[in-house]
Motif scaffolding. Structure first.
Motif, PDB file in Angstrom:
ATOM      1  N   LEU A 220      -5.804 -14.143   6.217  1.00 32.90           N
ATOM      2  CA  LEU A 220      -4.983 -12.975   6.533  1.00 32.90           C
ATOM      3  C   LEU A 220      -5.322 -11.806   5.605  1.00 32.90           C
ATOM      4  CD1 LEU A 220      -1.562 -14.833   7.005  1.00 32.90           C
ATOM      5  CD2 LEU A 220      -3.119 -14.026   8.804  1.00 32.90           C
ATOM      6  N   VAL A 221      -5.515 -10.647   6.206  1.00 30.79           N
ATOM      7  CA  VAL A 221      -5.874  -9.447   5.435  1.00 30.79           C
ATOM      8  C   VAL A 221      -4.630  -8.572   5.263  1.00 30.79           C
ATOM      9  CG1 VAL A 221      -7.324  -7.383   5.363  1.00 30.79           C
ATOM     10  CG2 VAL A 221      -8.235  -9.520   6.334  1.00 30.79           C
ATOM     11  N   TRP A 222      -4.377  -8.176   4.025  1.00 31.53           N
ATOM     12  CA  TRP A 222      -3.215  -7.334   3.750  1.00 31.53           C
ATOM     13  C   TRP A 222      -3.467  -5.891   4.198  1.00 31.53           C
ATOM     14  CZ3 TRP A 222      -1.911  -8.912  -2.035  1.00 31.53           C
ATOM     15  CH2 TRP A 222      -1.499 -10.253  -2.044  1.00 31.53           C
ATOM     16  N   ASP A 223      -2.389  -5.255   4.604  1.00 32.76           N
ATOM     17  CA  ASP A 223      -2.452  -3.832   4.959  1.00 32.76           C
ATOM     18  C   ASP A 223      -2.392  -3.031   3.650  1.00 32.76           C
ATOM     19  OD1 ASP A 223      -1.786  -1.163   5.687  1.00 32.76           O
ATOM     20  OD2 ASP A 223      -0.917  -1.861   7.570  1.00 32.76           O
ATOM     21  N   LYS A 224      -3.527  -2.520   3.190  1.00 29.58           N
ATOM     22  CA  LYS A 224      -3.624  -1.889   1.870  1.00 29.58           C
ATOM     23  C   LYS A 224      -2.710  -0.673   1.727  1.00 29.58           C
ATOM     24  CE  LYS A 224      -8.341  -3.434   0.894  1.00 29.58           C
ATOM     25  NZ  LYS A 224      -9.725  -3.016   0.547  1.00 29.58           N
ATOM     26  N   THR A 225      -2.574   0.118   2.786  1.00 35.39           N
ATOM     27  CA  THR A 225      -1.728   1.311   2.706  1.00 35.39           C
ATOM     28  C   THR A 225      -0.267   0.937   2.497  1.00 35.39           C
ATOM     29  OG1 THR A 225      -3.251   2.523   4.159  1.00 35.39           O
ATOM     30  CG2 THR A 225      -1.015   3.399   3.915  1.00 35.39           C
ATOM     31  N   LYS A 226       0.185  -0.015   3.302  1.00 39.21           N
ATOM     32  CA  LYS A 226       1.579  -0.462   3.174  1.00 39.21           C
ATOM     33  C   LYS A 226       1.830  -1.195   1.857  1.00 39.21           C
ATOM     34  CE  LYS A 226       3.040  -0.799   8.014  1.00 39.21           C
ATOM     35  NZ  LYS A 226       3.644  -1.683   9.047  1.00 39.21           N
ATOM     36  N   VAL A 227       0.842  -1.964   1.430  1.00 39.66           N
ATOM     37  CA  VAL A 227       0.999  -2.706   0.178  1.00 39.66           C
ATOM     38  C   VAL A 227       1.127  -1.732  -0.989  1.00 39.66           C
ATOM     39  CG1 VAL A 227      -0.166  -4.224  -1.461  1.00 39.66           C
ATOM     40  CG2 VAL A 227      -0.161  -4.805   0.971  1.00 39.66           C
ATOM     41  N   LYS A 228       0.328  -0.681  -0.981  1.00 42.36           N
ATOM     42  CA  LYS A 228       0.385   0.319  -2.049  1.00 42.36           C
ATOM     43  C   LYS A 228       1.756   1.004  -2.062  1.00 42.36           C
ATOM     44  CE  LYS A 228      -2.048   4.359  -3.911  1.00 42.36           C
ATOM     45  NZ  LYS A 228      -3.204   5.293  -3.733  1.00 42.36           N
ATOM     46  N   GLU A 229       2.258   1.368  -0.879  1.00 40.83           N
ATOM     47  CA  GLU A 229       3.567   2.009  -0.786  1.00 40.83           C
ATOM     48  C   GLU A 229       4.673   1.064  -1.245  1.00 40.83           C
ATOM     49  OE1 GLU A 229       6.400   4.128   2.641  1.00 40.83           O
ATOM     50  OE2 GLU A 229       4.359   3.431   3.132  1.00 40.83           O
ATOM     51  N   LEU A 230       4.574  -0.186  -0.858  1.00 40.69           N
ATOM     52  CA  LEU A 230       5.563  -1.195  -1.249  1.00 40.69           C
ATOM     53  C   LEU A 230       5.595  -1.368  -2.765  1.00 40.69           C
ATOM     54  CD1 LEU A 230       7.525  -3.550  -0.685  1.00 40.69           C
ATOM     55  CD2 LEU A 230       5.508  -5.019  -0.354  1.00 40.69           C
ATOM     56  N   VAL A 231       4.436  -1.485  -3.374  1.00 40.19           N
ATOM     57  CA  VAL A 231       4.353  -1.684  -4.822  1.00 40.19           C
ATOM     58  C   VAL A 231       4.912  -0.474  -5.570  1.00 40.19           C
ATOM     59  CG1 VAL A 231       2.761  -1.955  -6.761  1.00 40.19           C
ATOM     60  CG2 VAL A 231       2.465  -3.343  -4.691  1.00 40.19           C
ATOM     61  N   THR A 232       4.655   0.714  -5.077  1.00 39.56           N
ATOM     62  CA  THR A 232       5.187   1.936  -5.705  1.00 39.56           C
ATOM     63  C   THR A 232       6.714   1.916  -5.688  1.00 39.56           C
ATOM     64  OG1 THR A 232       3.227   3.220  -5.081  1.00 39.56           O
ATOM     65  CG2 THR A 232       5.232   4.448  -5.617  1.00 39.56           C
ATOM     66  N   GLU A 233       7.294   1.539  -4.556  1.00 39.21           N
ATOM     67  CA  GLU A 233       8.758   1.474  -4.455  1.00 39.21           C
ATOM     68  C   GLU A 233       9.331   0.421  -5.410  1.00 39.21           C
ATOM     69  OE1 GLU A 233       9.414   2.941   0.189  1.00 39.21           O
ATOM     70  OE2 GLU A 233       9.246   0.783  -0.268  1.00 39.21           O
ATOM     71  N   LEU A 234       8.648  -0.716  -5.540  1.00 40.10           N
ATOM     72  CA  LEU A 234       9.114  -1.764  -6.434  1.00 40.10           C
ATOM     73  C   LEU A 234       9.008  -1.334  -7.900  1.00 40.10           C
ATOM     74  CD1 LEU A 234       7.572  -4.943  -4.742  1.00 40.10           C
ATOM     75  CD2 LEU A 234       9.932  -4.148  -4.609  1.00 40.10           C
ATOM     76  N   LYS A 235       7.903  -0.700  -8.258  1.00 40.68           N
ATOM     77  CA  LYS A 235       7.716  -0.252  -9.641  1.00 40.68           C
ATOM     78  C   LYS A 235       8.783   0.755 -10.053  1.00 40.68           C
ATOM     79  CE  LYS A 235       2.787  -0.826 -10.687  1.00 40.68           C
ATOM     80  NZ  LYS A 235       1.539  -0.086 -11.034  1.00 40.68           N
ATOM     81  N   ASN A 236       9.156   1.621  -9.135  1.00 39.09           N
ATOM     82  CA  ASN A 236      10.164   2.648  -9.428  1.00 39.09           C
ATOM     83  C   ASN A 236      11.578   2.141  -9.189  1.00 39.09           C
ATOM     84  OD1 ASN A 236       8.137   4.520 -10.073  1.00 39.09           O
ATOM     85  ND2 ASN A 236       7.961   5.192  -7.933  1.00 39.09           N
ATOM     86  N   ASP A 237      11.663   0.906  -8.750  1.00 44.54           N
ATOM     87  CA  ASP A 237      12.970   0.307  -8.423  1.00 44.54           C
ATOM     88  C   ASP A 237      13.711   1.117  -7.376  1.00 44.54           C
ATOM     89  OD1 ASP A 237      14.885  -1.700  -8.571  1.00 44.54           O
ATOM     90  OD2 ASP A 237      16.007  -0.704 -10.171  1.00 44.54           O
TER      91      ASP A 237
END
Length: 440
Positions: free
Chosen positions: A415-432
């Motif tokens: 399974l290949v991750w959606d890089k754009t969505k993964v980047k957006e998701l990680v940004t939201e998590l980092k900023n809480d």
């Protein structure tokens, strides 16, 4: 022969034998006892006064008596009434309740009321005792539980780590470790006898001020395994190239898995938690089984799953088969991660019910089964573990967000991750921030 003691006259004897008024001093007269007159008994009107007292044998004079608390009487009535009018009733002068006492008919004082129980004091001491017992039990339980944690993972050895963001990130891993399992247990749980350890499930749990988010990482995710520090040799190795995510764990265990997740997401992992096959099944059995409501039934010969649709209670063996099954589904690993989240929700709610938490015969076996089977990082405390549990319970119960890692497609079965969505998701998590990205 004279049977009378010395000092007694014929007159004395005559009076005794003729029923005189000298009864009461060892008389053998025939007059009934009821007719005898004691000196201390008040006589009614018309009763003749007693005659002169005879001297007892031996010449000992009659002793005076105390009458009405007024003085001494010689027995002839010369000291007043001459008689203790209440002596024959068993009353004693000066005693409580007697005629001369403060609480008798002639007294003025009354007995005070019985003091009422001091309920405030009793409640205070009872509450203090209960609080003391609870504190002692809690402290003892804390140290007992803390001693059972296996802090075997050293995250300080992970290299090239991303900066920590806001909130806390837990990497939760379900491994297929068969360590300590007998051949019979392996057969019963359908685990097989493969050597080494692999990961059957991986999740990132983020906790913070904007709610919690649980993200499942499919084991067949196509990722890059970067350079790493060997957990045993301490030497730098790799990179190992592109592979399935669970291969990182198989190559060098938890530290390489953390390194691979951080490298491919850019998200800092704060704590690591792992549980094996046997431990998972033991927790479910200790809590008395977990109720599930299945929309569809399914079978899987690899995991041993054989379920019908509808509501049912799963024991440890059935629960393990349920969370491991993937061959029965068209979506394979993605469907399995959804089932894992569903089961964790049901398990968390079962553990947190009053029937478990307030029942020491259930709570302690459940805690023991869970703690015995957990492997955590060296910095993990019981408070961190509690935070993780309650956050997972909240997320899987609807208070938060649960999702799969966003997928864009597949390559060579991975399974290949959606890089754009993964980047957006990680940004939201980092900023809480509140997570807005959706997963598969």
């Amino acid at each position: 022969m004279n049977d009378w003691p010395d000092g007694w006259s014929d007159n004395n004897r005559g009076n005794r034998s003729n029923g005189g008024n000298r009864y009461g001093r060892g008389s053998a007269g025939a007059q009934p006892e009821g007719a005898r007159v004691m000196r201390q008994v008040r006589r009614g009107p018309g009763t003749p006064a007693p005659g002169p007292a005879a001297q007892p044998y031996g010449g000992v004079p009659q002793q005076p008596t105390y009458v009405d608390g007024q003085g001494y009487d010689d027995g002839y009535g010369s000291g007043g009434d001459g008689y203790d009018s209440d002596y024959n009733t068993g009353q004693v002068y000066g005693a409580p309740g007697g005629p001369g006492g403060p609480q008798g008919p002639g007294g003025t004082a009354t007995r005070g009321p019985r003091p009422a129980p001091n309920w405030r004091r009793r409640i205070k001491w009872t509450a203090l005792t209960l609080v003391t017992v609870l504190v002692m039990v809690s402290v003892g339980t804390y140290f007992w539980a803390d001693s059972k944690l296996h802090r075997d993972v050293d995250l300080s050895k992970v290299i090239d780590r991303p900066e920590a963001g806001k909130g806390t990130n837990y990497l939760i891993v379900g491994s297929d470790s068969r360590a300590g399992m007998s051949a019979e247990e392996k057969k019963k749980l359908h685990t097989g006898s493969a050597e080494g350890k692999r990961t059957d499930s991986m999740m990132i749990l983020h906790t913070g001020s904007n709610g919690s988010t649980l993200i499942s990482l499919p084991r067949d995710s196509n990722v890059t395994i970067p350079t790493f520090r060997g957990s045993e040799s301490g030497k730098i190795k790799g990179p190992l190239g592109t592979n399935k995510l669970n291969a990182a764990y198989a190559f060098d265990g938890p530290q390489l898995l953390v390194r691979t997740v951080e490298y491919n997401t850019g998200l800092h992992i704060d704590h690591y938690v792992e549980i094996g096959f046997a431990g998972f099944a033991n927790i479910v059995d200790a809590v008395g089984g977990v109720e599930m409501n299945l929309d569809k039934g399914f079978k899987d010969k690899y995991s041993g799953a054989d379920f019908k649709a509808g509501k049912q209670t799963l024991n440890g063996e059935q629960a393990l088969a349920f969370v491991r099954t993937r061959h029965a589904f068209a979506a394979s690993d993605l469907e399995r991660t959804k089932n894992q989240q569903k089961f964790l929700s049901a398990l968390a709610h079962q553990v947190a019910t009053p029937g478990t938490v307030l029942n020491p015969f259930k709570l302690y076996p459940t805690m023991s089964a869970g703690l015995d089977s957990l492997t955590v990082d060296k910095d993990m405390s019981l408070w961190d573990l509690g935070d993780m549990f309650w956050a997972m319970k909240g997320v899987t119960g609807g208070d938060g967000k649960s999702m799969n890692m966003p997928i864009s497609g597949s390559t060579n079965g991975n399974l290949v991750w959606d890089k754009t969505k993964v980047k957006e998701l990680v940004t939201e998590l980092k900023n809480d921030d509140k997570v807005t990205v959706s997963g598969n």
